[in-house]
Each structure stands twice: as C-alpha cells, then as structure tokens.
Design an enzyme around this catalytic site. Structure first.
Site, PDB file in Angstrom:
ATOM      1  N   ASP A 299       0.624  -1.082   0.031  1.00  0.00           N
ATOM      2  CA  ASP A 299      -0.062   0.195   0.101  1.00  0.00           C
ATOM      3  C   ASP A 299       0.925   1.247  -0.259  1.00  0.00           C
ATOM      4  O   ASP A 299       1.686   1.178   0.909  1.00  0.00           O
ATOM      5  CB  ASP A 299      -0.753   0.021   1.420  1.00  0.00           C
TER       6      ASP A 299
ATOM      7  N   TYR B 208       3.058  10.130  -0.612  1.00  0.00           N
ATOM      8  CA  TYR B 208       3.986   9.339   0.375  1.00  0.00           C
ATOM      9  C   TYR B 208       5.550   9.857  -0.310  1.00  0.00           C
ATOM     10  O   TYR B 208       6.416   9.628   0.412  1.00  0.00           O
ATOM     11  CB  TYR B 208       3.858   7.909   0.400  1.00  0.00           C
TER      12      TYR B 208
ATOM     13  N   LYS C  58      -2.854   5.754  -4.151  1.00  0.00           N
ATOM     14  CA  LYS C  58      -4.009   6.741  -4.003  1.00  0.00           C
ATOM     15  C   LYS C  58      -3.778   8.072  -4.770  1.00  0.00           C
ATOM     16  O   LYS C  58      -2.543   8.681  -4.894  1.00  0.00           O
ATOM     17  CB  LYS C  58      -3.961   7.197  -2.611  1.00  0.00           C
TER      18      LYS C  58
ATOM     19  N   HIS D 125      -7.667   9.770  -2.466  1.00  0.00           N
ATOM     20  CA  HIS D 125      -6.849   9.494  -1.299  1.00  0.00           C
ATOM     21  C   HIS D 125      -7.805  10.368  -0.209  1.00  0.00           C
ATOM     22  O   HIS D 125      -7.944   9.953   0.862  1.00  0.00           O
ATOM     23  CB  HIS D 125      -5.664  10.204  -1.393  1.00  0.00           C
TER      24      HIS D 125
END
Length: 323
Positions: free
Chosen positions: A51, A56, A85, A118
C-alpha cells in the site's frame, strides 16, 4: 538472501471479482534505501499486498523493488496486489489519467490493482505548503469529486487500473459516489484500530459490498510529531491488549491486527524493521475467542490519531463524521 514465509494471507474478494490479500505492508512516512530493503524483505517472506500513495513520495522506491522482483521472475505480477492513491492535487478530470500514468512509471507496472481517491478535499498543488499548516480557501480546488470518480472509471475501462475506491470519505460522501457511479467503489480505506472501530461506517460498507482496509492499525506509534497530541493513548501498551497477548503467547501488535481481521478489516501495518514486518504477518495465524473479542471491542473510544485538522476549512470536511 533467502527468507522463509512466516504466514499465509487469505484473499478477500472485492465486489468486482478481483482478489485482495488480507494483510498489506503500509509504507506511509517511509522512503529511500530503508523502504526498499523493507519492501524486498516483506515480499520475500510472503507479503503480496503493498500500500502506497503519491503523496508519500515513495512510489519510485517501491518501483525499484517491484521492477527487480517481477523482472527476475521472482514474483509473478498476477500474484502481487499494489494499492496507491490519487493525490488531492490531481483530482481534476484532466489530471486523473496523467497522474495514473505517472504512477505506473514510478512503480514500474503495466497496471495498478487498486487506486483510491486519497481524500475528498481537492486542493491545488501543495508542494510549498508544510504538512499540518491550516489551509485556506486559496488552496482549495473548486471541483466535485464525483467528476474525479468518473475520470477513474475511464482508466479502469482502458485497463490501466483493475479496481477503484475511496479513502477518508464519510458515509454521506461515499453515497454520493455510489449513486452516480457506473463502476462502484470496491474499497474504503480509513483509520481503524481498537480505539477507533468505526462500526457504523463498516456496517454501511458491508451492506454495499465495499471491502474495508484500515490504516494506523497499531495506533501509528511511529507517526511524526506534527500528528501527535500530548494526551494520545499508547494503543500497544493498553493493559487489555497486553494481557490478551500474554495469555495467548503473542505480541500486542499481533493481537490488534488479528482483531481487525476478525471484524473484516484488512490491516495496513507500516514498518521498515524486518523483525516487526515478520511479526505483523504472523497475526494471520492468531486465534481470538469470543471472550478476547468482547474485551477488545470494549476498548473502542472513537479516538483518532490522524485528524487532518489542516483541512477543517474545506467545504467537504466533516469534523464530527466517521472517515
């Protein structure tokens, strides 16, 4: 270096027929060589669900590992499940496909197993805004996330993405998508752990056939200081959790992860430490009885660790709703 598998994750069937492994390696707030080593180790011992997310800033790191593992034949692509996402600054209809294509390049993949919206809070590019700073109207993008959803449906039809879903959406927001969707949401990712069990939202998803995945399943002990409050409880040191762990000869982490699996939530524990990555995967072999489950259910206190407080001024932010 060879590693032996430490657990076997059963697959969960999504409402479109695709299969999702019941345990994932979370990668938030991790990047670089440390993350690459962690992902490689996780894949070696049996994880098949990774994931990540564009925000990120680690998709390229993960892609280096995936490219090597798939390219060498060590792992077959169809045995791997990758979730990412769509970032809040790529929610415009014209941005979605380009964003997905960029992510495919970073992850070195030909298709994505699951792409989530997201957050429901569309914003303009945020590179110059420090995380945690309260956003203002000037940062918000004026668009309807239903249009974002329709753009995701296009990339599914084109074969770039297998499944699509949502993250940090409330029931009301999910319903808006559901009522207007040709391809229904297959997954909802939300914060979920013994202190935030979200029974109402989970029940709604079950009625809709939406599989739930839970982030912060361990209480996010490694979260950055900007996400902390002085009165935040320490989930893994909860006396009930530790007592059950001691009785069963397991670790507190394994107990709380197994609890989520028992209430039909796929946990997304994040770690870059091999011993903890292995420990977390072993939660699939834990057995919790009715007494233990009742004790853990009683710990629910609607306590959130990730509050997204800098979005409070956004018109789609619902402070008092579950998400």
């Amino acid at each position: 270096m060879q590693h032996s598998a430490v657990g076997s994750c059963a697959d969960v069937r999504l409402n479109n027929g695709e299969m999702m492994p019941s345990m994932a390696l979370g990668t938030a707030q991790a990047k670089g060589d440390l993350l690459q080593t962690a992902v490689e180790y996780a894949l070696d011992i049996g994880y098949r669900h990774i994931d990540t997310a564009r925000v990120y800033d680690n998709e390229a790191d993960i892609g280096k590992v995936l490219g090597k593992q798939i390219g060498s034949g060590k792992i077959k692509r169809n045995n791997l499940f990758v979730t990412t996402k769509l970032p809040l600054y790529h929610m415009g209809e014209k941005d979605v496909k380009l964003s997905v294509q960029e992510t495919l390049g970073l992850l070195q993949l030909e298709y994505l197993d699951l792409v989530l919206v997201h957050v429901p809070w569309a914003c303009k590019q945020l590179h110059n805004i420090p995380p945690g700073q309260m956003l203002t109207d000037a940062n918000f993008a004026s668009l309807d996330f239903v249009a974002t959803w329709h753009a995701l449906e296009v990339v599914v039809r084109e074969g770039l993405v297998r499944s699509i879903g949502l993250s940090n959406f409330t029931q009301q927001q999910i319903e808006r998508i559901w009522e207007n969707a040709e391809i229904k949401p297959a997954n909802l990712q939300l914060e979920c752990h013994v202190y935030l069990q979200q029974p109402a939202l989970r029940s709604y998803c079950q009625q809709r056939g939406i599989v739930v995945t839970g982030y912060c399943p361990l209480g996010s002990p490694g979260r950055a200081d900007k996400y902390r409050r002085e009165d935040d409880p320490d989930l893994l040191n909860d006396p009930v959790v530790r007592d059950i762990a001691k009785q069963l000869g397991r670790t507190p982490a394994q107990i709380v992860l197994r609890f989520l699996m028992e209430i039909n939530v796929i946990p997304l524990p994040k770690s870059v430490h091999p011993d903890r990555i292995s420990e977390n995967l072993q939660a699939v072999d834990v057995t919790l009885g009715n007494v233990e489950m009742d004790r853990l259910r009683a710990l629910n206190r609607n306590r959130r660790f990730m509050r997204f407080e800098w979005f409070k001024n956004h018109p789609e932010y619902f402070e008092n709703d579950d998400f």
